[in-house]
Design a protein around this motif. Structure first.
Motif, mmCIF file in Angstrom:
data_model
loop_
_atom_site.group_PDB
_atom_site.id
_atom_site.type_symbol
_atom_site.label_atom_id
_atom_site.label_comp_id
_atom_site.label_asym_id
_atom_site.label_seq_id
_atom_site.Cartn_x
_atom_site.Cartn_y
_atom_site.Cartn_z
ATOM 1 N N ARG A 1 18.096 -8.640 -19.127
ATOM 2 C CA ARG A 1 17.919 -10.022 -19.411
ATOM 3 C C ARG A 1 16.771 -11.041 -18.691
ATOM 4 O O ARG A 1 16.301 -12.042 -18.698
ATOM 5 C CB ARG A 1 19.251 -10.558 -18.952
ATOM 6 N N LEU A 2 16.240 -10.033 -17.627
ATOM 7 C CA LEU A 2 14.955 -10.489 -17.037
ATOM 8 C C LEU A 2 13.837 -10.646 -17.891
ATOM 9 O O LEU A 2 13.418 -9.846 -18.701
ATOM 10 C CB LEU A 2 14.576 -9.556 -15.882
ATOM 11 N N ALA A 3 12.956 -11.696 -17.723
ATOM 12 C CA ALA A 3 11.635 -12.049 -18.509
ATOM 13 C C ALA A 3 10.878 -12.256 -17.396
ATOM 14 O O ALA A 3 10.776 -13.282 -16.849
ATOM 15 C CB ALA A 3 11.789 -13.066 -19.494
ATOM 16 N N ILE A 4 9.520 -11.552 -17.327
ATOM 17 C CA ILE A 4 8.443 -11.831 -16.623
ATOM 18 C C ILE A 4 7.450 -12.645 -17.313
ATOM 19 O O ILE A 4 6.714 -12.003 -18.202
ATOM 20 C CB ILE A 4 7.827 -10.488 -16.034
ATOM 21 N N THR A 5 7.095 -13.626 -17.175
ATOM 22 C CA THR A 5 6.373 -14.790 -17.922
ATOM 23 C C THR A 5 5.193 -14.785 -17.268
ATOM 24 O O THR A 5 4.079 -15.244 -18.022
ATOM 25 C CB THR A 5 7.087 -16.105 -17.983
ATOM 26 N N ASP A 6 4.756 -14.509 -15.851
ATOM 27 C CA ASP A 6 3.422 -14.716 -15.449
ATOM 28 C C ASP A 6 2.955 -13.446 -14.881
ATOM 29 O O ASP A 6 3.300 -13.032 -13.924
ATOM 30 C CB ASP A 6 3.630 -15.549 -14.036
ATOM 31 N N GLN A 7 2.193 -12.686 -15.582
ATOM 32 C CA GLN A 7 1.753 -11.480 -15.430
ATOM 33 C C GLN A 7 0.306 -11.459 -14.588
ATOM 34 O O GLN A 7 -0.539 -12.051 -15.316
ATOM 35 C CB GLN A 7 1.708 -10.622 -16.695
ATOM 36 N N ARG A 8 0.385 -11.031 -13.311
ATOM 37 C CA ARG A 8 -1.042 -11.011 -12.695
ATOM 38 C C ARG A 8 -1.348 -9.591 -12.234
ATOM 39 O O ARG A 8 -0.316 -8.921 -11.619
ATOM 40 C CB ARG A 8 -0.953 -12.106 -11.412
ATOM 41 N N ASN A 9 -2.373 -9.048 -12.501
ATOM 42 C CA ASN A 9 -2.709 -7.681 -12.108
ATOM 43 C C ASN A 9 -3.776 -7.744 -11.339
ATOM 44 O O ASN A 9 -5.098 -7.554 -12.084
ATOM 45 C CB ASN A 9 -2.997 -6.938 -13.340
ATOM 46 N N PRO A 10 -3.680 -8.007 -9.996
ATOM 47 C CA PRO A 10 -5.080 -7.908 -9.161
ATOM 48 C C PRO A 10 -5.426 -6.522 -9.105
ATOM 49 O O PRO A 10 -4.950 -5.582 -9.164
ATOM 50 C CB PRO A 10 -4.263 -8.783 -7.944
ATOM 51 N N LYS A 11 -6.887 -6.536 -8.879
ATOM 52 C CA LYS A 11 -7.449 -5.304 -8.542
ATOM 53 C C LYS A 11 -6.929 -4.782 -7.304
ATOM 54 O O LYS A 11 -6.927 -5.125 -6.326
ATOM 55 C CB LYS A 11 -8.897 -5.485 -8.610
ATOM 56 N N PRO A 12 -6.531 -3.155 -7.468
ATOM 57 C CA PRO A 12 -5.751 -2.586 -6.376
ATOM 58 C C PRO A 12 -6.817 -2.555 -5.023
ATOM 59 O O PRO A 12 -8.093 -2.537 -5.218
ATOM 60 C CB PRO A 12 -5.683 -1.103 -6.883
ATOM 61 N N SER A 13 -6.355 -2.828 -4.005
ATOM 62 C CA SER A 13 -7.265 -2.826 -2.891
ATOM 63 C C SER A 13 -7.705 -1.415 -2.202
ATOM 64 O O SER A 13 -6.940 -0.506 -2.712
ATOM 65 C CB SER A 13 -6.562 -3.434 -1.700
ATOM 66 N N SER A 14 -8.918 -1.143 -1.801
ATOM 67 C CA SER A 14 -9.264 0.087 -1.472
ATOM 68 C C SER A 14 -8.464 0.612 -0.299
ATOM 69 O O SER A 14 -8.774 1.882 -0.129
ATOM 70 C CB SER A 14 -10.693 0.123 -1.196
ATOM 71 N N ALA A 15 -7.824 -0.258 0.413
ATOM 72 C CA ALA A 15 -7.236 0.264 1.720
ATOM 73 C C ALA A 15 -6.033 1.030 1.299
ATOM 74 O O ALA A 15 -5.261 0.659 0.270
ATOM 75 C CB ALA A 15 -6.446 -1.026 2.345
ATOM 76 N N SER A 16 -5.568 2.317 1.894
ATOM 77 C CA SER A 16 -4.551 3.215 1.665
ATOM 78 C C SER A 16 -3.810 3.399 2.890
ATOM 79 O O SER A 16 -4.365 4.005 3.596
ATOM 80 C CB SER A 16 -4.920 4.281 0.709
ATOM 81 N N ASP A 17 -2.347 3.307 2.802
ATOM 82 C CA ASP A 17 -1.521 3.501 4.087
ATOM 83 C C ASP A 17 -0.310 3.641 3.470
ATOM 84 O O ASP A 17 0.159 3.426 2.397
ATOM 85 C CB ASP A 17 -1.709 2.515 5.025
ATOM 86 N N ASP A 18 0.387 3.940 4.528
ATOM 87 C CA ASP A 18 1.946 4.218 4.288
ATOM 88 C C ASP A 18 2.676 2.977 3.672
ATOM 89 O O ASP A 18 3.423 2.991 2.485
ATOM 90 C CB ASP A 18 2.735 4.593 5.300
ATOM 91 N N PHE A 19 2.455 1.707 3.995
ATOM 92 C CA PHE A 19 2.817 0.611 3.719
ATOM 93 C C PHE A 19 2.465 0.211 2.336
ATOM 94 O O PHE A 19 3.314 -0.257 1.314
ATOM 95 C CB PHE A 19 2.408 -0.703 4.631
ATOM 96 N N SER A 20 1.110 0.480 1.781
ATOM 97 C CA SER A 20 0.812 0.074 0.407
ATOM 98 C C SER A 20 1.361 1.098 -0.431
ATOM 99 O O SER A 20 1.721 0.558 -1.563
ATOM 100 C CB SER A 20 -0.619 0.157 0.510
ATOM 101 N N ASN A 21 1.635 2.263 -0.018
ATOM 102 C CA ASN A 21 2.356 3.231 -1.019
ATOM 103 C C ASN A 21 3.821 2.895 -1.360
ATOM 104 O O ASN A 21 4.087 2.830 -2.385
ATOM 105 C CB ASN A 21 2.305 4.725 -0.295
ATOM 106 N N GLN A 22 4.435 2.123 -0.236
ATOM 107 C CA GLN A 22 5.888 1.734 -0.512
ATOM 108 C C GLN A 22 5.660 0.563 -1.347
ATOM 109 O O GLN A 22 6.809 0.274 -2.118
ATOM 110 C CB GLN A 22 6.414 1.609 0.834
ATOM 111 N N VAL A 23 4.979 -0.166 -1.301
ATOM 112 C CA VAL A 23 4.770 -1.558 -2.345
ATOM 113 C C VAL A 23 4.514 -1.189 -3.477
ATOM 114 O O VAL A 23 5.048 -1.472 -4.485
ATOM 115 C CB VAL A 23 3.669 -2.289 -1.439
ATOM 116 N N TYR A 24 3.568 -0.184 -3.765
ATOM 117 C CA TYR A 24 3.435 0.259 -5.098
ATOM 118 C C TYR A 24 4.710 0.921 -5.882
ATOM 119 O O TYR A 24 4.898 0.756 -6.737
ATOM 120 C CB TYR A 24 2.194 1.180 -5.113
ATOM 121 N N LEU A 25 5.292 1.904 -4.988
ATOM 122 C CA LEU A 25 6.475 2.536 -5.290
ATOM 123 C C LEU A 25 7.580 1.528 -5.740
ATOM 124 O O LEU A 25 8.347 1.627 -6.687
ATOM 125 C CB LEU A 25 6.785 3.440 -4.141
ATOM 126 N N PHE A 26 7.770 0.513 -4.695
ATOM 127 C CA PHE A 26 8.622 -0.652 -5.069
ATOM 128 C C PHE A 26 8.341 -1.124 -6.501
ATOM 129 O O PHE A 26 9.336 -1.695 -7.174
ATOM 130 C CB PHE A 26 8.837 -1.503 -3.934
#
Length: 310
Positions: free
Chosen positions: A73-98
């Motif tokens: 029933r969820l509807a995502i009405t505001d799609q924003r796809n910012p350019k991925p940051s070049s920084a890569s660490d464990d936290f960013s991995n977890q954010v992407y996985l989530f």
């Protein structure tokens, strides 16, 4: 009663309700000048608040089926796809996985698909994906050196900022993402050949994914339902993309194989109520109402085809 000068009594202000503050709506977009989210500590706090609400949402749903209905029933009405940051660490991995897993449950491929491709493309190649009998590409040869007598062309001294190295995912995480991509390709996009190519490219050895691909290749509704029952919530949601196609093929198979069948039997085999089959698939089979007399099950029988007399 107002005081002189048009001001209301102080007691009037004290009775005002406090403004409800949403910490997630406090921040704007970095492209509009928002700088606070550039801080790693603020990012982690922001992410922690999102996960807290997500867990509360899942807990309130109760069971798996209700959770799937809530996400549907969820509807995502505001799609924003910012350019991925070049920084890569464990936290960013977890954010992407989530983001990937939440997007899958919400059936929003605009959310999970770009992040899925991004994480998989930045992982080191899987040695099992190389075809047997082939050898790695030879190292490139260095450019030929010029003789000292020849004038050297003037080249400006360029310096580049060091790029942070990507933190690899765990083996389990990488296998899960590859499975999500393969299931998305086979089910939502309907590209079975592409799904098999991705399976080989990622060197994935997953019995459940193999069972899904085999069921789709054979249009085997029974094997499909078996694989669906064995799937976790994420894979089951991805499999919904092909549910209608496989169920429609099962309906055609019943139409070719039977003359009459019980209504309850059809509903049990296809996992859908008879009204839903008629409305969703345009089933025009005639239903003869009746009880359990003459060996027929309760709920009546469906006349699939009538034998024409000679």
């Amino acid at each position: 009663m107002q005081r002189k000068g048009g001001r209301a009594p102080a007691g009037h202000l004290s009775r005002l309700k406090p403004v409800e503050h949403d910490p997630l709506a406090e921040y704007g977009l970095p492209s509009k000048g928002e700088k606070r989210l550039l801080s790693p500590k603020v990012q982690e706090a922001y992410y922690a608040k999102i996960t807290e609400r997500y867990l509360a949402f899942c807990t309130a749903a109760g069971d798996r089926d209700e959770l799937q209905r809530q996400f549907a029933r969820l509807a995502i009405t505001d799609q924003r796809n910012p350019k991925p940051s070049s920084a890569s660490d464990d936290f960013s991995n977890q954010v992407y996985l989530f983001s990937i897993r939440l997007g899958i449950l919400a059936s929003s491929y605009e959310t999970y698909y770009p992040s899925l491709l991004y994480l998989l493309r930045r992982q080191p190649p899987n040695p099992r994906s190389r075809r047997p009998g082939t050898s790695p590409a030879p190292p490139s040869l260095p450019p030929p050196q010029q003789s000292q007598s020849q004038p050297q062309p003037h080249t400006p001294h360029l310096t580049t900022a060091p790029q942070p190295r990507a933190v690899p995912l765990t083996t389990v995480e990488q296998a899960d993402l590859a499975a999500y991509l393969i299931l998305d390709t086979a089910c939502r996009r309907g590209d079975l050949a592409g799904a098999y190519a991705q399976r080989a490219a990622h060197g994935l050895r997953d019995r459940h994914v193999d069972a899904v691909l085999r069921a789709l290749a054979a249009d085997n509704w029974a094997a499909w339902r078996r694989a669906r029952r064995q799937a976790d919530l994420y894979r089951a949601t991805l499999m919904e993309g092909a549910e209608r196609r496989v169920r429609a093929h099962a309906l055609r198979a019943i139409g070719r194989a039977y003359l009459t069948v019980g209504v309850r039997w059809v509903e049990g085999q296809l996992g859908m109520a008879w009204d839903g089959l008629r409305e969703g698939f345009g089933v025009g089979w005639e239903v003869e109402e009746g009880g359990a007399a003459d060996g027929e099950e309760e709920g009546g029988k469906v006349v699939v085809r009538r034998v024409k007399g000679k």
